[in-house]
Design a protein around this motif. Sequence first.
Motif, short mmCIF file in Angstrom:
data_model
loop_
_atom_site.label_atom_id
_atom_site.label_comp_id
_atom_site.label_asym_id
_atom_site.label_seq_id
_atom_site.Cartn_x
_atom_site.Cartn_y
_atom_site.Cartn_z
N GLN A 125 0.82 -1.21 0.00
CA GLN A 125 0.00 0.00 0.00
C GLN A 125 0.86 1.27 0.00
O GLN A 125 0.43 2.33 -0.45
CB GLN A 125 -0.93 0.02 1.21
CG GLN A 125 -0.19 0.15 2.54
CD GLN A 125 -1.10 0.58 3.67
OE1 GLN A 125 -2.12 1.18 3.46
NE2 GLN A 125 -0.71 0.25 4.90
N TRP A 126 2.12 1.14 0.49
CA TRP A 126 2.98 2.32 0.57
C TRP A 126 3.43 2.80 -0.80
O TRP A 126 3.85 3.94 -0.95
CB TRP A 126 4.18 2.03 1.46
CG TRP A 126 3.81 2.13 2.91
CD1 TRP A 126 3.55 1.10 3.76
CD2 TRP A 126 3.63 3.33 3.66
NE1 TRP A 126 3.21 1.58 5.00
CE2 TRP A 126 3.25 2.95 4.96
CE3 TRP A 126 3.74 4.68 3.35
CZ2 TRP A 126 2.99 3.88 5.96
CZ3 TRP A 126 3.47 5.61 4.33
CH2 TRP A 126 3.11 5.21 5.63
N THR B 248 0.55 5.05 -1.13
CA THR B 248 0.45 6.01 -0.02
C THR B 248 1.62 6.99 0.00
O THR B 248 1.44 8.17 0.32
CB THR B 248 0.38 5.25 1.32
OG1 THR B 248 -0.71 4.34 1.28
CG2 THR B 248 0.18 6.21 2.48
N TYR C 21 -2.93 10.40 5.86
CA TYR C 21 -2.49 9.12 6.43
C TYR C 21 -3.55 8.52 7.35
O TYR C 21 -3.71 7.30 7.41
CB TYR C 21 -1.17 9.32 7.18
CG TYR C 21 -0.52 8.02 7.62
CD1 TYR C 21 -0.53 6.91 6.79
CD2 TYR C 21 0.13 7.91 8.86
CE1 TYR C 21 0.07 5.72 7.19
CE2 TYR C 21 0.73 6.74 9.25
CZ TYR C 21 0.69 5.64 8.42
OH TYR C 21 1.27 4.46 8.80
N THR D 159 -5.86 6.62 5.26
CA THR D 159 -5.20 5.39 4.81
C THR D 159 -5.21 4.34 5.91
O THR D 159 -5.50 3.16 5.67
CB THR D 159 -3.75 5.70 4.40
OG1 THR D 159 -3.75 6.72 3.40
CG2 THR D 159 -3.06 4.47 3.86
N GLU E 225 -8.65 2.70 6.55
CA GLU E 225 -9.00 1.63 5.62
C GLU E 225 -8.42 0.29 6.06
O GLU E 225 -9.08 -0.75 5.97
CB GLU E 225 -8.49 1.99 4.22
CG GLU E 225 -8.84 0.96 3.16
CD GLU E 225 -8.13 1.24 1.85
OE1 GLU E 225 -8.20 0.38 0.96
OE2 GLU E 225 -7.49 2.30 1.73
N ALA F 220 -8.37 10.51 -0.82
CA ALA F 220 -8.00 9.72 0.37
C ALA F 220 -9.25 9.31 1.15
O ALA F 220 -9.38 8.16 1.60
CB ALA F 220 -7.06 10.54 1.26
N THR G 101 -11.20 6.58 -0.93
CA THR G 101 -10.60 5.24 -0.86
C THR G 101 -10.94 4.57 0.46
O THR G 101 -11.38 3.41 0.49
CB THR G 101 -9.08 5.34 -1.03
OG1 THR G 101 -8.79 5.98 -2.26
CG2 THR G 101 -8.45 3.96 -1.03
N ALA G 102 -10.73 5.28 1.56
CA ALA G 102 -10.95 4.69 2.89
C ALA G 102 -12.42 4.44 3.16
O ALA G 102 -12.82 3.34 3.57
CB ALA G 102 -10.36 5.60 3.96
#
Length: 506
Positions: free
Chosen positions: A56-57, A60, A223, A226, A229, A416, A419-420
Amino acid sequence: MPETALNKAPYADPRRWKALIFIALAQLMVVLDATIVNIALPSAQADLNISDGNKQWVITAYALAFGGLLLFGGRIADLWGRKQTFIVGLVGFAAASALGGAAVGSGMLLGARALQGVFGALLAPSALSLLAVMFTDPKERAKAFGVFGAIAGGGGAVGLILGGVLTEYLDWRWTFFVNIPFAIVAAVGAVAVIREPTESRNPSKLDVPGVLLATSGLVALVYAFTRAESDGWTAGPTIALYVAAAVLLIAFVIVESRVKAPLLPLRVVTDRNRGGVYASLGLAVIGMFGLFLFLTYYMQIVKGYSPVETGLAFLPMVAGMITGSTQIGARLMTRVPPRLLMGPGFLVAASGMLLLTQIDLDTSYPALILPAIVLLGLGMGTAFMPAMSLATHGVEPRDAGVASAMVNTSQQVGGAIGTALLNTIAASATTAYAKGHIATASSPKLLQLQSMVHGYTAAIAWAVGILLLAAAIATTLISAGRQDGGGAVAGSGDGAVEDAVPVMAH
């Protein structure tokens, strides 16, 4: 009344249309990069032995650097010069892309993605603010922003297509290397033809406390979504990040209200028209993630499409966005108020999204998915175009960079959140459906697919509601008149000078 940059004759460099080509090319590169790597991620993960916890990074690292530094990048463009910032952003983005394509391990790849985010944060606001200060005639501005809006809206889908083609027929590394020719052509073109009006520079010093607070606050916020999620909304680290983001951003607002030369002058965001644009665009991007995220999975996992077929399936949406932006938005922007383009545009997009709540295991692409994504593209293209233009309307030229950065920031934070939030909704609905139907399922595989589709449609239904909210905000909050240069803007909050000058005349 003393003459200001707002009421001088419109800036009219003869090479501005050539400049638009290179600005648009750079914007396409930045928008492409938000989705092109997603398609290539499974291949890169296998090749570089990236763990599931670290994959995921790859996404991210870019999002954090890009979202966190956008306001800083926008203000650097105002202080340093937009053309210079634009070129530095292009060269840096190309170098970071070369590093990513040559990566021999996960650390090198993650570092390259973070660097792409850093230089993207210089590039994106300088590109939009160059348009804002170079195209001041209302009709020309409508055409220029029509092109820019189409790219901003449709570039993500083009990224899915290009990512699929490069991954399937070449190698995942080409999803990085492809940026290099884009950047070189745009940089050479920028040096040759872009001429920024010198009076648009901001002579103030950089607001260092504002930079630190805004960057750390936005990084914490992005973050936090992120982590929400992956770890859950009520997990300790997630809540701590939200609290930290709130404290830092509140402190940022307090500092900005007191310093002599703020990073983000509060007048930029407190104007009701720009505030309405930032809010409605951020919400619209959340809705868009409902399409890209779940329809991509649906086509590949449920329908069995290849990456290339999935990308090509999105092409009609890109065509719809280009049509909505250049043929509807650009033609009507000088004839009707922006809210009468943005509100209906988001409603048309919501109707397309509503159709997608009807997908099941054997849904026909031509019968349901095709008309749905065409409607979504038309609606988004029509709405994005006047939104991009209005976001920099009435802003003093010295603030054009940071006002442009706010457009990108609202979209980045919206992405962001989207997505979450939508992933969480989809996962919960999938689990609930599977538990409720396990006793009557004919096969585990069929139940798994049915549960996934149910999760997708539940999340897409939420996206419909979010787009309706975007339409309501655009219709009620935005009060600017038609952008024809013939009179003052209703509801503007930037002071007497702005009320006395023609619409859109910087």
